[in-house]
Design a protein around this motif. Structure first.
Motif, mmCIF file in Angstrom:
data_model
loop_
_atom_site.group_PDB
_atom_site.id
_atom_site.type_symbol
_atom_site.label_atom_id
_atom_site.label_comp_id
_atom_site.label_asym_id
_atom_site.label_seq_id
_atom_site.Cartn_x
_atom_site.Cartn_y
_atom_site.Cartn_z
ATOM 1 N N VAL A 154 0.834 -1.204 0.000
ATOM 2 C CA VAL A 154 0.000 0.000 0.000
ATOM 3 C C VAL A 154 0.869 1.256 0.000
ATOM 4 N N SER A 155 0.585 2.179 -0.907
ATOM 5 C CA SER A 155 1.310 3.449 -0.974
ATOM 6 C C SER A 155 0.692 4.444 0.016
ATOM 7 N N PRO A 156 1.412 5.525 0.348
ATOM 8 C CA PRO A 156 0.810 6.560 1.202
ATOM 9 C C PRO A 156 -0.487 7.119 0.612
ATOM 10 N N MET A 157 -0.551 7.214 -0.729
ATOM 11 C CA MET A 157 -1.766 7.718 -1.379
ATOM 12 C C MET A 157 -2.937 6.768 -1.139
ATOM 13 N N MET A 158 -2.700 5.484 -1.353
ATOM 14 C CA MET A 158 -3.761 4.503 -1.134
ATOM 15 C C MET A 158 -4.191 4.494 0.337
ATOM 16 N N GLN A 159 -3.226 4.588 1.236
ATOM 17 C CA GLN A 159 -3.544 4.609 2.670
ATOM 18 C C GLN A 159 -4.411 5.804 3.017
ATOM 19 N N ALA A 160 -4.063 6.972 2.468
ATOM 20 C CA ALA A 160 -4.844 8.187 2.720
ATOM 21 C C ALA A 160 -6.270 8.032 2.200
ATOM 22 N N MET A 161 -6.433 7.393 1.057
ATOM 23 C CA MET A 161 -7.766 7.179 0.498
ATOM 24 C C MET A 161 -8.580 6.231 1.377
ATOM 25 N N GLN A 162 -7.944 5.172 1.853
ATOM 26 C CA GLN A 162 -8.631 4.195 2.689
ATOM 27 C C GLN A 162 -9.039 4.777 4.040
ATOM 28 N N ASP A 163 -8.196 5.673 4.577
ATOM 29 C CA ASP A 163 -8.437 6.216 5.923
ATOM 30 C C ASP A 163 -9.165 7.559 5.921
ATOM 31 N N GLY A 164 -9.322 8.175 4.745
ATOM 32 C CA GLY A 164 -9.931 9.500 4.693
ATOM 33 C C GLY A 164 -9.023 10.561 5.277
ATOM 34 N N LYS A 165 -7.735 10.517 4.877
ATOM 35 C CA LYS A 165 -6.744 11.458 5.408
ATOM 36 C C LYS A 165 -6.111 12.266 4.271
ATOM 37 N N ILE A 166 -5.094 13.040 4.624
ATOM 38 C CA ILE A 166 -4.392 13.891 3.653
ATOM 39 C C ILE A 166 -3.119 13.198 3.184
ATOM 40 N N ALA A 167 -2.958 13.067 1.865
ATOM 41 C CA ALA A 167 -1.706 12.584 1.285
ATOM 42 C C ALA A 167 -0.889 13.795 0.856
ATOM 43 N N ARG A 168 0.403 13.753 1.109
ATOM 44 C CA ARG A 168 1.286 14.858 0.755
ATOM 45 C C ARG A 168 2.266 14.418 -0.333
ATOM 46 N N ILE A 169 2.459 15.285 -1.329
ATOM 47 C CA ILE A 169 3.434 15.021 -2.386
ATOM 48 C C ILE A 169 4.428 16.180 -2.408
ATOM 49 N N GLU A 170 5.679 15.880 -2.133
ATOM 50 C CA GLU A 170 6.729 16.899 -2.149
ATOM 51 C C GLU A 170 7.350 17.003 -3.536
ATOM 52 N N GLU A 171 7.559 18.241 -3.989
ATOM 53 C CA GLU A 171 8.232 18.510 -5.265
ATOM 54 C C GLU A 171 7.552 17.776 -6.431
ATOM 55 N N LEU A 172 6.288 18.103 -6.645
ATOM 56 C CA LEU A 172 5.487 17.439 -7.686
ATOM 57 C C LEU A 172 6.109 17.585 -9.066
ATOM 58 N N THR A 173 6.676 18.745 -9.353
ATOM 59 C CA THR A 173 7.229 18.980 -10.693
ATOM 60 C C THR A 173 8.573 18.286 -10.922
ATOM 61 N N ARG A 174 9.109 17.621 -9.908
ATOM 62 C CA ARG A 174 10.310 16.804 -10.117
ATOM 63 C C ARG A 174 9.938 15.427 -10.672
ATOM 64 N N ILE A 175 8.651 15.078 -10.566
ATOM 65 C CA ILE A 175 8.173 13.769 -11.031
ATOM 66 C C ILE A 175 7.892 13.835 -12.541
ATOM 67 N N ALA A 176 8.247 12.786 -13.247
ATOM 68 C CA ALA A 176 8.031 12.747 -14.703
ATOM 69 C C ALA A 176 6.553 12.951 -15.038
ATOM 70 N N SER A 177 6.289 13.609 -16.147
ATOM 71 C CA SER A 177 4.925 13.980 -16.534
ATOM 72 C C SER A 177 3.987 12.784 -16.622
ATOM 73 N N GLU A 178 4.471 11.678 -17.196
ATOM 74 C CA GLU A 178 3.590 10.514 -17.342
ATOM 75 C C GLU A 178 3.228 9.898 -15.991
#
Length: 374
Positions: A154-178
């Motif tokens: 389970v990723s932090p994103m999936m965990q946040a969705m399952q628990d109804g919490k906030i997922a945080r993404i640092e430096e979004l524009t460093r991640i490849a577009s696709e």
């Protein structure tokens, strides 16, 4: 409470205190608990506090019962209100600005106040793949059992969705577009398909995403228009006044100095003012009084770097000096923060020392100390 429970609780408290940097919900647990106790306003689904209480937690203030909440963000309160209100809707939040404008800091405290958990974090890098955002597999189990819930990582994103919490993404524009575009379905449909198991994760109420990006990465991996539409962008500026920046540096230096257990005395505000003045003048390309134009170095010279310079100076003063912060303790850290390019930045720094620092009343000690380390 039994003796064993008391012993366990004491051990946990000791372990938390020994951590170099606690999560926001741990460090400010007393403030969050006090706010929750007196917070009678309407809360969005699955929020720990109301938007009013979240704003109070971030901006600080004195409660009706006399309890004082320390400010976590010093600046425009309206920006925090917009950020908090965004997270109460179905749109995600993008905190944008130059490096060192407290984007990560604000992101962490928003998650701590709203969800009581700031740890569901995805660090964006050029190597971040879809698995970091969606989910991964325990390949040892996958080979033995085939696709199964037990083999799913389970990723932090999936965990946040399952628990109804906030997922945080640092430096979004460093991640490849696709890879960024993996977020489109999550943010629009609030679902995360798991085709290997012929199922999906549907986000619980309270789920949302806070992403950060800095303008130094502009043009690296621009967000697609489809993804941009799913974010509300809040631009965090540099402190608007020198007094505001001094206040921020003073508070953070005191907090970090305590955590690091530095043996030096608390720095005089005058030393903090000198460092902040140098940074603001070099950033803006002119002196505070506006009378002299100066060249700017290649670095950002953010508030975060000013905090680092002061803390480095305190370490020098505590371990190699008399415990009191002097110009000589600041010189190496100050020069290191400014001179990123050994050729261009060195010329800029030398010129600033000669034309501004040397001529400024009461700054001769700083001039001499900085010249010695160049």
């Amino acid at each position: 409470m039994t003796t064993s429970q008391s012993t366990t609780s004491t051990a946990i408290d000791t372990k938390i205190e020994a951590v170099l940097r606690q999560h926001a919900e741990q460090q400010f647990a007393a403030e969050l608990a006090e706010l929750s106790k007196i917070d009678t306003r309407q809360r969005p689904p699955n929020w720990k506090l109301s938007p009013w209480a979240v704003r109070t937690y971030l901006m600080g203030g004195q409660l009706d019962n006399g309890f004082v909440v320390t400010p976590k963000y010093v600046g425009n309160a309206r920006l925090m209100e917009i950020a908090i209100a965004t997270l109460a809707t179905d749109r995600a939040l993008l905190l944008y600005g130059i490096p060192g404008t407290a984007k990560s800091w604000v992101s962490e405290h928003l998650a701590a106040a709203i969800a009581g958990d700031s740890t569901l974090l995805i660090q964006g890098t050029t190597g971040t793949d879809e698995n970091a955002i969606r989910y991964g597999w325990n390949y040892a189990r996958l080979l033995v059992e085939g696709p199964s819930e037990k083999a799913l990582v389970v990723s932090p994103m999936m965990q946040a969705m399952q628990d109804g919490k906030i997922a945080r993404i640092e430096e979004l524009t460093r991640i490849a577009s696709e890879v960024q575009d993996t977020l489109i379905t999550i943010l629009s449909e609030k679902t995360l398909p798991v085709p290997e198991l012929n199922t999906e994760v549907q986000a619980r109420k309270g789920f949302n995403v806070i992403a950060t990006a800095n303008n130094r990465d502009k043009g690296v991996n621009e967000l697609s228009s489809a993804l941009t539409r799913r974010f509300n962008t809040v631009i965090l500026p540099l402190p608007s006044s020198i007094e505001e920046e001094i206040q921020i540096v003073d508070r953070r230096v005191a907090s970090l100095g305590k955590a690091l257990e530095l043996p030096a005395e608390k720095p005089a505000l005058e030393e903090i003012r000198r460092v902040v003045t140098v940074f603001r003048e070099l950033r803006s390309g002119k002196t505070i009084d506006g009378k002299t134009k100066i060249k700017s170095p290649s670095g950002t010279l953010s508030t975060a770097e000013a905090i680092s310079v002061i803390n480095n100076g305190l370490a020098m003063a505590g371990y190699y000096g008399d415990g009191e912060l002097h110009a000589g303790d600041l010189a190496a850290g100050l020069t290191g923060a400014i001179v990123k390019d050994p050729v261009q930045d060195r010329v800029v720094w030398l010129e600033y020392l000669q034309t501004v620092v040397k001529e400024r009343e009461g700054w001769k000690d700083l001039y001499r100390a900085c010249h010695e380390v160049l």
